[in-house]
Enzyme design. Structure first.
Site, mmCIF file in Angstrom:
data_model
loop_
_atom_site.group_PDB
_atom_site.id
_atom_site.type_symbol
_atom_site.label_atom_id
_atom_site.label_comp_id
_atom_site.label_asym_id
_atom_site.label_seq_id
_atom_site.Cartn_x
_atom_site.Cartn_y
_atom_site.Cartn_z
ATOM 1 N N ASP A 108 -4.107 2.695 -2.591
ATOM 2 C CA ASP A 108 -2.922 2.012 -3.108
ATOM 3 C C ASP A 108 -3.381 0.753 -3.822
ATOM 4 O O ASP A 108 -4.370 0.118 -3.451
ATOM 5 C CB ASP A 108 -1.871 1.751 -2.026
ATOM 6 N N GLU A 133 6.322 -4.494 6.718
ATOM 7 C CA GLU A 133 5.308 -5.263 7.449
ATOM 8 C C GLU A 133 5.843 -6.533 8.083
ATOM 9 O O GLU A 133 5.103 -7.243 8.757
ATOM 10 C CB GLU A 133 4.154 -5.645 6.506
#
Length: 260
Positions: free
Chosen positions: A67, A155
């Site tokens: 990513d 997150e």
């Protein structure tokens, strides 16, 4: 002359007496030579976390991917596509209600050109207006440019309680599903999942991050489709460190295919 001969004879005899009276030298025993055996320490090969230049994808049969975001700077996608074994890439598109990744448009164009399967992700801010976040993501993540389902990067709780955080998260996941007509992939890391998300995401595919030599085990033992195993990988075409991941078990990339 006769006297000289007698004198030499007496001197010779005297010397013989002295020599035979000398004590004999003692024989010394030779000491046995001691050989020290030094045990060599068993050398184990370094792991990718000890040596970021170790190319994990050259030593296994997993399907690997990366990513990327603006943090990697300008990527040489031709090199990534032709000289690495990366099969897919998830590109950061947006964050919160107004942030757009500065490299997204360039990355998605060139990643496609050079043969990678591409998906896009949004970094979720649970306290930011959900409608603003959805609009922000939709302006960048265009269905016609996607090979893989959208991914939501989760997150942070934004200092909300778990109940408030999960309520915000589920609302946004429903909004994403409504906008793209398919359930998104959810990215999170193991400790965050175990602390805040156990039992909350049973209907969604997961990408789980844990930077270790063994795959993570979630508290509820549930399955996940992708393991992000390092944030310090190295590949040709990228000057900095790269997040690397791989498909787990019998999972296949087609499970993440964007349905047009």
């Amino acid at each position: 002359m006769k006297r000289l001969t007698i004198f030499l004879t007496i001197l010779f005899c005297f010397a013989m007496v002295i020599d035979t009276g000398a004590k004999p030298k003692k024989k010394t025993k030779k000491r046995a030579r001691t050989i020290r055996v030094v045990k060599r320490k068993k050398v184990t090969p370094p792991t990718i976390h000890e040596n970021p230049y170790l190319v994990c994808e050259d030593t296994c049969n997993h399907v690997h991917g990366i990513d990327m975001s603006h943090y990697q700077g300008e990527v040489f996608w031709e090199t990534v596509g032709e000289k690495t074994k990366m099969s897919y890439v998830y590109l950061k598109a947006t964050e919160g209600g107004d942030r757009i990744d500065s490299q997204y448009e360039r990355n998605i164009d060139l990643a496609h050109r050079h043969g990678l399967k591409v998906g896009s992700y949004h970094f979720f801010r649970p306290t930011v207006n959900l409608y603003s976040q959805l609009q922000n993501f939709m302006t960048q993540c265009l269905p016609g440019e996607q090979d893989l389902i959208p991914m939501l990067d989760v997150e942070t709780t934004g200092k909300l309680s778990d109940r408030e955080f999960c309520d915000s998260l589920h609302k946004f996941l429903d909004m994403l599903e409504g906008a793209y007509n398919q359930k998104p992939l959810v990215y999170t890391y193991r400790n965050f999942y175990n602390e805040h998300l156990v039992g909350q995401l049973s209907e969604y595919h997961l990408m789980v991050a844990m930077y270790a030599d063994e795959p993570p085990v979630l508290a509820d033992k549930r399955d996940y489709i992708i393991w992000q195993y390092t944030c310090k990988g190295r590949i040709l075409g990228v000057s900095g460190e790269v997040d690397k991941s791989c498909l787990m078990g019998d999972h296949e990339l087609r499970e993440l295919r964007f349905i047009h």
